[in-house]
Motif scaffolding. Structure first.
Motif, short mmCIF file in Angstrom:
data_model
loop_
_atom_site.label_atom_id
_atom_site.label_comp_id
_atom_site.label_asym_id
_atom_site.label_seq_id
_atom_site.Cartn_x
_atom_site.Cartn_y
_atom_site.Cartn_z
N PRO A 1 0.84 -1.21 0.00
CA PRO A 1 0.00 0.00 0.00
C PRO A 1 0.87 1.25 0.00
CG PRO A 1 -0.03 -1.05 2.16
CD PRO A 1 0.67 -2.00 1.25
N TYR A 2 0.34 2.33 -0.49
CA TYR A 2 1.14 3.54 -0.67
C TYR A 2 0.49 4.73 0.04
CZ TYR A 2 -2.47 4.79 -4.04
OH TYR A 2 -3.68 5.09 -4.62
N VAL A 3 1.28 5.78 0.18
CA VAL A 3 0.82 7.07 0.69
C VAL A 3 1.32 8.13 -0.29
CG1 VAL A 3 0.91 8.76 2.56
CG2 VAL A 3 0.92 6.32 3.09
N ALA A 4 0.41 8.98 -0.74
CA ALA A 4 0.78 10.06 -1.65
C ALA A 4 0.31 11.39 -1.06
CB ALA A 4 0.17 9.85 -3.03
N VAL A 5 1.15 12.40 -1.19
CA VAL A 5 0.79 13.75 -0.75
C VAL A 5 0.92 14.67 -1.95
CG1 VAL A 5 1.21 15.61 0.89
CG2 VAL A 5 1.69 13.24 1.55
N LEU A 6 -0.20 15.19 -2.42
CA LEU A 6 -0.23 15.99 -3.65
C LEU A 6 -0.91 17.33 -3.40
CD1 LEU A 6 -1.50 13.22 -6.12
CD2 LEU A 6 0.88 13.79 -5.58
N THR A 7 -0.57 18.29 -4.25
CA THR A 7 -1.30 19.55 -4.25
C THR A 7 -2.57 19.36 -5.07
OG1 THR A 7 -0.21 20.36 -6.24
CG2 THR A 7 0.87 20.81 -4.12
N PRO A 8 -3.56 20.24 -4.92
CA PRO A 8 -4.77 20.12 -5.75
C PRO A 8 -4.46 20.11 -7.25
CG PRO A 8 -5.16 21.63 -3.95
CD PRO A 8 -3.70 21.29 -3.89
N ALA A 9 -3.47 20.90 -7.68
CA ALA A 9 -3.10 20.92 -9.10
C ALA A 9 -2.53 19.57 -9.54
CB ALA A 9 -2.11 22.04 -9.37
N GLN A 10 -1.67 18.98 -8.69
CA GLN A 10 -1.10 17.66 -9.02
C GLN A 10 -2.18 16.59 -9.05
OE1 GLN A 10 1.79 17.56 -5.84
NE2 GLN A 10 3.49 18.13 -7.20
N TRP A 11 -3.12 16.68 -8.13
CA TRP A 11 -4.21 15.71 -8.11
C TRP A 11 -5.06 15.83 -9.37
CZ3 TRP A 11 -6.18 11.39 -6.45
CH2 TRP A 11 -7.55 11.16 -6.54
N ALA A 12 -5.33 17.06 -9.80
CA ALA A 12 -6.13 17.26 -11.01
C ALA A 12 -5.46 16.65 -12.24
CB ALA A 12 -6.40 18.75 -11.22
N GLU A 13 -4.12 16.69 -12.26
CA GLU A 13 -3.38 16.17 -13.40
C GLU A 13 -3.25 14.65 -13.38
OE1 GLU A 13 0.37 18.11 -13.40
OE2 GLU A 13 -0.44 20.11 -13.85
N THR A 14 -3.16 14.07 -12.19
CA THR A 14 -2.80 12.66 -12.10
C THR A 14 -3.86 11.77 -11.46
OG1 THR A 14 -1.72 13.00 -9.94
CG2 THR A 14 -0.36 13.32 -11.91
N ASN A 15 -5.05 12.30 -11.16
CA ASN A 15 -6.02 11.49 -10.40
C ASN A 15 -6.46 10.24 -11.16
OD1 ASN A 15 -8.86 12.02 -11.76
ND2 ASN A 15 -7.86 14.01 -11.62
N GLU A 16 -6.40 10.26 -12.50
CA GLU A 16 -6.78 9.08 -13.27
C GLU A 16 -5.82 7.92 -13.05
OE1 GLU A 16 -7.11 10.21 -17.30
OE2 GLU A 16 -8.90 11.46 -17.02
N ASN A 17 -4.58 8.23 -12.69
CA ASN A 17 -3.59 7.17 -12.46
C ASN A 17 -3.88 6.35 -11.22
OD1 ASN A 17 -2.22 8.14 -14.72
ND2 ASN A 17 -0.89 9.47 -13.49
N PHE A 18 -4.67 6.89 -10.31
CA PHE A 18 -4.95 6.19 -9.05
C PHE A 18 -6.15 5.26 -9.17
CE2 PHE A 18 -2.56 9.94 -7.81
CZ PHE A 18 -1.63 9.40 -6.95
N ASP A 19 -6.93 5.38 -10.25
CA ASP A 19 -8.02 4.45 -10.53
C ASP A 19 -8.96 4.30 -9.34
OD1 ASP A 19 -9.50 2.74 -12.08
OD2 ASP A 19 -8.38 0.95 -11.46
N MET A 20 -9.40 5.45 -8.78
CA MET A 20 -10.33 5.41 -7.66
C MET A 20 -11.76 5.67 -8.09
SD MET A 20 -8.23 7.02 -4.46
CE MET A 20 -6.72 6.24 -3.86
N GLY A 21 -11.98 5.83 -9.36
CA GLY A 21 -13.34 5.84 -9.89
C GLY A 21 -14.18 7.03 -9.53
N LEU A 22 -13.58 8.20 -9.29
CA LEU A 22 -14.39 9.37 -8.99
C LEU A 22 -13.64 10.62 -9.38
CD1 LEU A 22 -14.40 10.33 -5.22
CD2 LEU A 22 -12.59 9.02 -6.31
N ASP A 23 -14.39 11.69 -9.59
CA ASP A 23 -13.82 12.99 -9.89
C ASP A 23 -13.93 13.84 -8.63
OD1 ASP A 23 -12.79 15.21 -11.04
OD2 ASP A 23 -14.59 15.74 -12.18
N PHE A 24 -12.90 13.80 -7.81
CA PHE A 24 -12.89 14.47 -6.52
C PHE A 24 -12.09 15.75 -6.66
CE2 PHE A 24 -11.08 14.74 -2.09
CZ PHE A 24 -12.26 15.17 -1.51
N ASP A 25 -12.75 16.89 -6.46
CA ASP A 25 -12.10 18.18 -6.64
C ASP A 25 -12.11 18.94 -5.32
OD1 ASP A 25 -10.92 20.41 -7.68
OD2 ASP A 25 -12.76 21.23 -8.56
N PRO A 26 -11.12 18.70 -4.45
CA PRO A 26 -11.11 19.36 -3.14
C PRO A 26 -10.69 20.82 -3.24
CG PRO A 26 -9.12 18.07 -3.39
CD PRO A 26 -9.96 17.81 -4.62
N ASN A 27 -11.34 21.66 -2.46
CA ASN A 27 -11.00 23.08 -2.38
C ASN A 27 -10.72 23.41 -0.92
OD1 ASN A 27 -10.79 25.84 -2.41
ND2 ASN A 27 -12.62 26.19 -3.66
#
Length: 305
Positions: A23-49
């Motif tokens: 298992p892994y732990v990732a710490v990303l900024t909102p911009a990094q998450w927006a760019e790479t969220n498809e790579n995590f294959d979590m099946g949702l479009d989560f846009d935290p503000n």
């Protein structure tokens, strides 16, 4: 940043994170998450503000668990509340943070924690425990302050710093709300609705919830203490006011007969024999002294003075 959960957190690249069996732990900024969220294959479009994060909570989705953390300033020991979001499934957890609050917590775990049986549940327990690990000390500090304030009230209520009592009650209110939200979060994780966690490891979340529950009880006790101090402060002021009123009543009672004598002999009727008597003046003086002494003796016997 990316980490693998082994005997301790090991920093790795994004590719190693996605390819590893651990298992892994990732710490990303909102911009990094927006760019790479498809790579995590979590099946949702989560846009935290971060600006819209006001609570600590967790929400169950079809194939992921999302949520936010809002750590109050008292617990975070910072000028502003620490806010960040997270997404997790059975493969790992991603923290989405505009600041470095989540990363600092993860780094502390990396430096100070080693596990014989590494797993995502144990990491989550250590992460959650790190959020509240100073809170018991905070409670003790507040209790010592309130004890000192109580002594001030008993010594001299008028000089007691009651504004500090009000500040502490406000801090405790924020912490109680925080603990209520953490309890809900811990129960949501322990519920394990999506089956992300092993049944044997759910005890970690139960341990965390139990500790938060004790902190909540401590916060409730301190809140009640601040209310009691307010009542004590008011009662001490009432006692002082009653003492003043008692003294005024005694003085008034003593001088009432003297005032009567003054009024009586101030009438100056022509046929008042005392006005012509040589002993009239000393007799009135002696009578006045006897009235004062007698009144004081009476009040002493009755323990009014």
């Amino acid at each position: 940043m990316f980490f693998l959960i082994k005997n301790q957190l090991e920093e790795c690249s994004a590719e190693q994170c996605h390819d590893a069996a651990e298992p892994y732990v990732a710490v990303l900024t909102p911009a990094q998450w927006a760019e790479t969220n498809e790579n995590f294959d979590m099946g949702l479009d989560f846009d935290p503000n971060g600006e819209e994060i006001y609570t600590t909570k967790a929400e169950v989705n079809y194939d992921s668990l999302t949520g936010t953390f809002c750590i109050p300033t008292q617990s975070a020991r910072s000028a502003e509340p620490q806010k960040f979001a997270f997404v997790l499934d059975e493969t790992g957890i991603v923290f989405i943070d505009e600041s470095d609050a989540a990363l600092r917590l993860v780094k502390r775990i990396q430096h100070y924690k080693k596990w014989k049986k590494p797993c995502l549940e144990r990491f989550l327990y250590d992460f959650l425990e790190l959020i509240i690990h100073n809170d018991l000390r905070i409670m003790q500090k507040y209790e010592l302050e309130l004890d000192s304030l109580e002594k001030e009230i008993m010594s001299n209520a008028e000089s007691a710093h009651m504004e500090r009592n009000n500040d502490i009650r406000g801090d405790i209110r924020d912490l109680r709300i925080h603990y209520e939200q953490l309890l809900d979060l811990g129960q949501e994780l322990e519920e394990n609705e999506n089956g992300f966690f092993l049944e044997d490891n759910l005890r970690y979340f139960h341990m965390f919830s139990s500790r938060v529950d004790r902190l909540y009880d401590s916060a409730t006790h301190l809140r009640d203490y601040t209310i009691q101090l307010n009542d004590l402060y008011q009662s001490q002021l009432d006692v002082r006011q009653n003492r003043i009123m008692t003294v005024l009543t005694v003085v008034t009672t003593i001088f009432m007969p003297l005032t009567l004598i003054v009024g009586w002999y101030g009438m100056n009727f022509k046929y008042m024999p005392e006005l012509e008597s040589r002993m009239g003046y000393p007799v009135v003086i002696i009578l006045s002294i006897l009235i004062v002494v007698g009144s004081l003796t009476f009040f002493k016997i009755k323990k009014i003075l």
